[in-house]
Design an enzyme around this catalytic site. Structure first.
Site, PDB file in Angstrom:
ATOM      1  N   GLY A 279       0.782  -1.230   0.000  1.00  0.00           N
ATOM      2  CA  GLY A 279       0.000   0.000   0.000  1.00  0.00           C
ATOM      3  C   GLY A 279       0.812   1.277   0.000  1.00  0.00           C
ATOM      4  O   GLY A 279       0.523   2.197  -0.763  1.00  0.00           O
ATOM      5  N   VAL A 280       1.835   1.359   0.846  1.00  0.00           N
ATOM      6  CA  VAL A 280       2.603   2.601   0.929  1.00  0.00           C
ATOM      7  C   VAL A 280       3.339   2.909  -0.368  1.00  0.00           C
ATOM      8  O   VAL A 280       3.668   4.062  -0.628  1.00  0.00           O
ATOM      9  CB  VAL A 280       3.615   2.582   2.111  1.00  0.00           C
ATOM     10  CG1 VAL A 280       2.897   2.501   3.443  1.00  0.00           C
ATOM     11  CG2 VAL A 280       4.609   1.446   1.967  1.00  0.00           C
ATOM     12  N   ASP A 281       3.580   1.889  -1.183  1.00  0.00           N
ATOM     13  CA  ASP A 281       4.294   2.091  -2.444  1.00  0.00           C
ATOM     14  C   ASP A 281       3.366   2.358  -3.625  1.00  0.00           C
ATOM     15  O   ASP A 281       3.718   3.114  -4.524  1.00  0.00           O
ATOM     16  CB  ASP A 281       5.130   0.851  -2.794  1.00  0.00           C
ATOM     17  CG  ASP A 281       6.282   0.600  -1.836  1.00  0.00           C
ATOM     18  OD1 ASP A 281       6.691   1.528  -1.126  1.00  0.00           O
ATOM     19  OD2 ASP A 281       6.765  -0.548  -1.797  1.00  0.00           O
ATOM     20  N   THR A 282       2.189   1.709  -3.647  1.00  0.00           N
ATOM     21  CA  THR A 282       1.414   1.702  -4.903  1.00  0.00           C
ATOM     22  C   THR A 282      -0.084   1.957  -4.784  1.00  0.00           C
ATOM     23  O   THR A 282      -0.761   2.027  -5.804  1.00  0.00           O
ATOM     24  CB  THR A 282       1.607   0.346  -5.614  1.00  0.00           C
ATOM     25  OG1 THR A 282       1.103  -0.687  -4.779  1.00  0.00           O
ATOM     26  CG2 THR A 282       3.059   0.088  -5.966  1.00  0.00           C
ATOM     27  N   LYS A 283      -0.617   2.086  -3.579  1.00  0.00           N
ATOM     28  CA  LYS A 283      -2.078   2.220  -3.437  1.00  0.00           C
ATOM     29  C   LYS A 283      -2.630   3.437  -4.185  1.00  0.00           C
ATOM     30  O   LYS A 283      -3.652   3.357  -4.850  1.00  0.00           O
ATOM     31  CB  LYS A 283      -2.478   2.287  -1.972  1.00  0.00           C
ATOM     32  CG  LYS A 283      -3.990   2.197  -1.778  1.00  0.00           C
ATOM     33  CD  LYS A 283      -4.408   2.175  -0.341  1.00  0.00           C
ATOM     34  CE  LYS A 283      -3.843   1.099   0.479  1.00  0.00           C
ATOM     35  NZ  LYS A 283      -4.210  -0.266   0.250  1.00  0.00           N
TER      36      LYS A 283
ATOM     37  N   GLY B 152     -14.948  -3.177  10.259  1.00  0.00           N
ATOM     38  CA  GLY B 152     -15.448  -4.356  10.951  1.00  0.00           C
ATOM     39  C   GLY B 152     -15.048  -5.662  10.287  1.00  0.00           C
ATOM     40  O   GLY B 152     -15.129  -6.724  10.900  1.00  0.00           O
TER      41      GLY B 152
ATOM     42  N   GLU C 288      -0.421 -13.081   0.773  1.00  0.00           N
ATOM     43  CA  GLU C 288      -1.292 -13.020  -0.399  1.00  0.00           C
ATOM     44  C   GLU C 288      -0.657 -13.736  -1.589  1.00  0.00           C
ATOM     45  O   GLU C 288      -1.312 -14.532  -2.273  1.00  0.00           O
ATOM     46  CB  GLU C 288      -1.582 -11.560  -0.768  1.00  0.00           C
ATOM     47  CG  GLU C 288      -2.412 -10.825   0.254  1.00  0.00           C
ATOM     48  CD  GLU C 288      -2.467  -9.328   0.027  1.00  0.00           C
ATOM     49  OE1 GLU C 288      -3.157  -8.656   0.824  1.00  0.00           O
ATOM     50  OE2 GLU C 288      -1.841  -8.807  -0.931  1.00  0.00           O
TER      51      GLU C 288
END
Length: 172
Positions: free
Chosen positions: A22-26, A54, A88
């Site tokens: 996420g920090v690289d490509t989100k 939730g 993943e």
């Protein structure tokens, strides 16, 4: 109540799982690819857009991977420093999903389990799973991208077209 149930049921169907750090490509390739695929009628899974407050992270991610027919792994320089990303990737490989790697500012030969993962992994078996998955990804033809020189639109278009082709082949 029926509308909420219908919405949740529809949201649980996934065609393609987008694995990324996420920090690289989100906010770049992962978000752009999600939007393009959704516009094309494909049902992508991207954590920040497919999960709700939730939701149990591992349960939703694992379900998204199981339901998908194609997995896109966006390998960025810090992808292999994340237990989540490697989990993943290992799940996609173990489930036999069609894997489309994107080597984003990284070469396949540079992929290796990061030190943070080595110390945070729950077991030696997990490390072995991650290593097998990385090996598989290195041996899979992917798309390469240099974020400083590359054409974002071209990357998103090429990747979307490859995903569509894989989904059509999976239906046959």
């Amino acid at each position: 109540m029926a509308a909420a149930t219908t919405r949740k049921a529809a949201a649980s169907t996934v065609d393609v799982f987008l694995s990324h750090r996420g920090v690289d490509t989100k906010s770049t390739v992962a978000g752009l690819l999600y939007d393009r695929l959704a516009q094309m009628g494909v049902r992508p899974f991207l954590d920040s857009r497919s999960m709700e407050p939730g939701d149990k992270i591992y349960e939703r991610v694992d379900a998204g991977i199981r339901q998908s027919r194609v997995g896109v792994a966006i390998f960025s320089p810090r992808y292999c420093d994340s237990v989540f990303c490697l989990h993943e990737l290992a799940m996609m490989v173990e489930a036999g999903k069609k894997l489309i790697p994107i080597f984003y500012d990284v070469k396949p030969a540079e992929l290796a389990i990061g030190a943070a993962v080595s110390s945070a992994a729950e077991s030696p078996e997990d490390l072995a799973r991650y290593a097998r998955a990385i090996r598989e990804a290195k041996l899979t033809v992917g798309l390469t991208f240099d974020s400083k020189k590359g054409d974002w639109s071209d990357l998103v278009s090429r990747t979307s077209n490859v995903v569509l082709k894989c989904l059509k082949q999976a239906k046959v």
